[in-house]
Design an enzyme around this catalytic site. Structure first.
Site, mmCIF file in Angstrom:
data_model
loop_
_atom_site.group_PDB
_atom_site.id
_atom_site.type_symbol
_atom_site.label_atom_id
_atom_site.label_comp_id
_atom_site.label_asym_id
_atom_site.label_seq_id
_atom_site.Cartn_x
_atom_site.Cartn_y
_atom_site.Cartn_z
ATOM 1 N N GLY A 1 -45.655 63.017 45.492
ATOM 2 C CA GLY A 1 -45.324 64.318 46.073
ATOM 3 C C GLY A 1 -44.467 65.215 45.195
ATOM 4 O O GLY A 1 -43.787 66.103 45.695
ATOM 5 N N SER A 2 -44.535 65.015 43.854
ATOM 6 C CA SER A 2 -43.704 65.894 43.014
ATOM 7 C C SER A 2 -44.232 67.333 43.069
ATOM 8 O O SER A 2 -43.443 68.274 43.044
ATOM 9 C CB SER A 2 -43.595 65.371 41.576
ATOM 10 O OG SER A 2 -44.820 65.451 40.910
ATOM 11 N N ASN A 3 -45.541 67.497 43.169
ATOM 12 C CA ASN A 3 -46.072 68.866 43.336
ATOM 13 C C ASN A 3 -45.650 69.444 44.680
ATOM 14 O O ASN A 3 -45.269 70.617 44.758
ATOM 15 C CB ASN A 3 -47.599 68.868 43.241
ATOM 16 C CG ASN A 3 -48.089 68.969 41.816
ATOM 17 O OD1 ASN A 3 -48.004 70.024 41.194
ATOM 18 N ND2 ASN A 3 -48.572 67.854 41.275
ATOM 19 N N LEU B 1 -61.433 62.496 51.464
ATOM 20 C CA LEU B 1 -62.262 63.683 51.731
ATOM 21 C C LEU B 1 -61.812 64.320 53.041
ATOM 22 O O LEU B 1 -61.436 63.619 53.978
ATOM 23 C CB LEU B 1 -63.724 63.269 51.887
ATOM 24 C CG LEU B 1 -64.524 63.000 50.615
ATOM 25 C CD1 LEU B 1 -65.944 62.560 50.997
ATOM 26 C CD2 LEU B 1 -64.570 64.217 49.710
ATOM 27 N N ASN C 1 -57.376 72.402 46.427
ATOM 28 C CA ASN C 1 -56.929 71.130 45.843
ATOM 29 C C ASN C 1 -56.563 71.361 44.386
ATOM 30 O O ASN C 1 -57.081 72.283 43.743
ATOM 31 C CB ASN C 1 -58.089 70.124 45.916
ATOM 32 C CG ASN C 1 -57.754 68.783 45.281
ATOM 33 O OD1 ASN C 1 -56.675 68.222 45.505
ATOM 34 N ND2 ASN C 1 -58.653 68.274 44.462
ATOM 35 N N HIS D 1 -56.585 69.371 40.675
ATOM 36 C CA HIS D 1 -57.129 68.199 39.985
ATOM 37 C C HIS D 1 -56.588 68.181 38.556
ATOM 38 O O HIS D 1 -56.570 69.220 37.889
ATOM 39 C CB HIS D 1 -58.658 68.256 39.992
ATOM 40 C CG HIS D 1 -59.270 67.003 39.469
ATOM 41 N ND1 HIS D 1 -59.341 65.841 40.200
ATOM 42 C CD2 HIS D 1 -59.798 66.714 38.254
ATOM 43 C CE1 HIS D 1 -59.896 64.887 39.466
ATOM 44 N NE2 HIS D 1 -60.180 65.392 38.284
#
Ligand code: GAR
Length: 193
Positions: free
Chosen positions: A12-14, A87, A102, A104
């Site tokens: 969860g750093s983002n 998903l 999202n 990536h």
């Protein structure tokens, strides 16, 4: 108020960077972290940052409207997947059409797909001898990593690059560009509604 829900499965750093970025914003806020792993570190981060969480299992996600109902109760405008590995089911996709994104850690359409996440992506990029990698932010559809690309940013893969050093480089790109891209999209969503 524009409300963001973040879905995360791991560290969860983002998620933390996104929450901090919008802390100072009076019209956009992260309303809740949705998480599919009860021991994920993102839940500790959320607690420290004072953000409510909702933890769910496979059954609630795929065979009920529990998660969808929570999103509706929270009046969510945009769903952000930040290291979320499942998903998204059809009930949520149809209710939030073009409002789920999202991130990536590679230059899609390369190095995407079902088991391509986190360190595995960087290992694949390096073993293929790629000279560059980067980040992709894209809309989410019913397939892994295949929705329309919104934003990409490249970085160099050095000759002596390791998966760890590439991961650190990519995370820096994510921290710099993900919150800003979310902000632009939120403004677009609220102008069109
Ligand atoms: C991020 O690098 C993100 O791009 C990646 O997982 C990491 C999560 O890090 N996502 C995927 O690989 C999705 N296929 P974080 O939990 O520290 O934010």
């Amino acid at each position: 108020m524009n409300n963001i829900a973040i879905f995360a499965s791991g560290s969860g750093s983002n998620a933390q960077r996104i929450i901090e970025y919008f802390n100072k914003n009076r019209s956009i806020s992260v309303t809740r972290i949705f998480c599919n792993k009860k021991d994920a570190y993102v839940l500790s981060r959320a607690e420290k940052l004072g953000i409510p969480t909702f933890v769910f299992g496979r059954n609630e996600f795929y065979n009920s409207n529990e998660v969808l109902d929570k999103l509706k109760d929270d009046e969510i405008d945009l769903i952000v997947l930040a290291g979320f590995l499942w998903l998204v089911p059809a009930n949520i996709l149809s209710e939030f059409s073009n409002r789920i994104i999202n991130i990536h850690p590679a230059l899609l359409p390369k190095y995407g797909g079902k088991s391509m996440y986190g360190m595995r992506v960087h290992e694949a990029v390096i073993s293929a001898g790629e000279k560059e990698s980067g980040i992709s932010i894209h809309y989410v559809n019913e397939k892994y990593d295949e929705g329309e690309i919104i934003f990409q940013k490249k970085c160099i893969v050095e000759k002596d690059e390791t998966p760890e050093s590439l991961s650190a480089k990519i995370h820096q790109l994510e921290y710099e560009h993900f919150p800003k891209t979310i902000e632009k999209l939120i403004i677009k969503v609220s102008l069109s509604s």
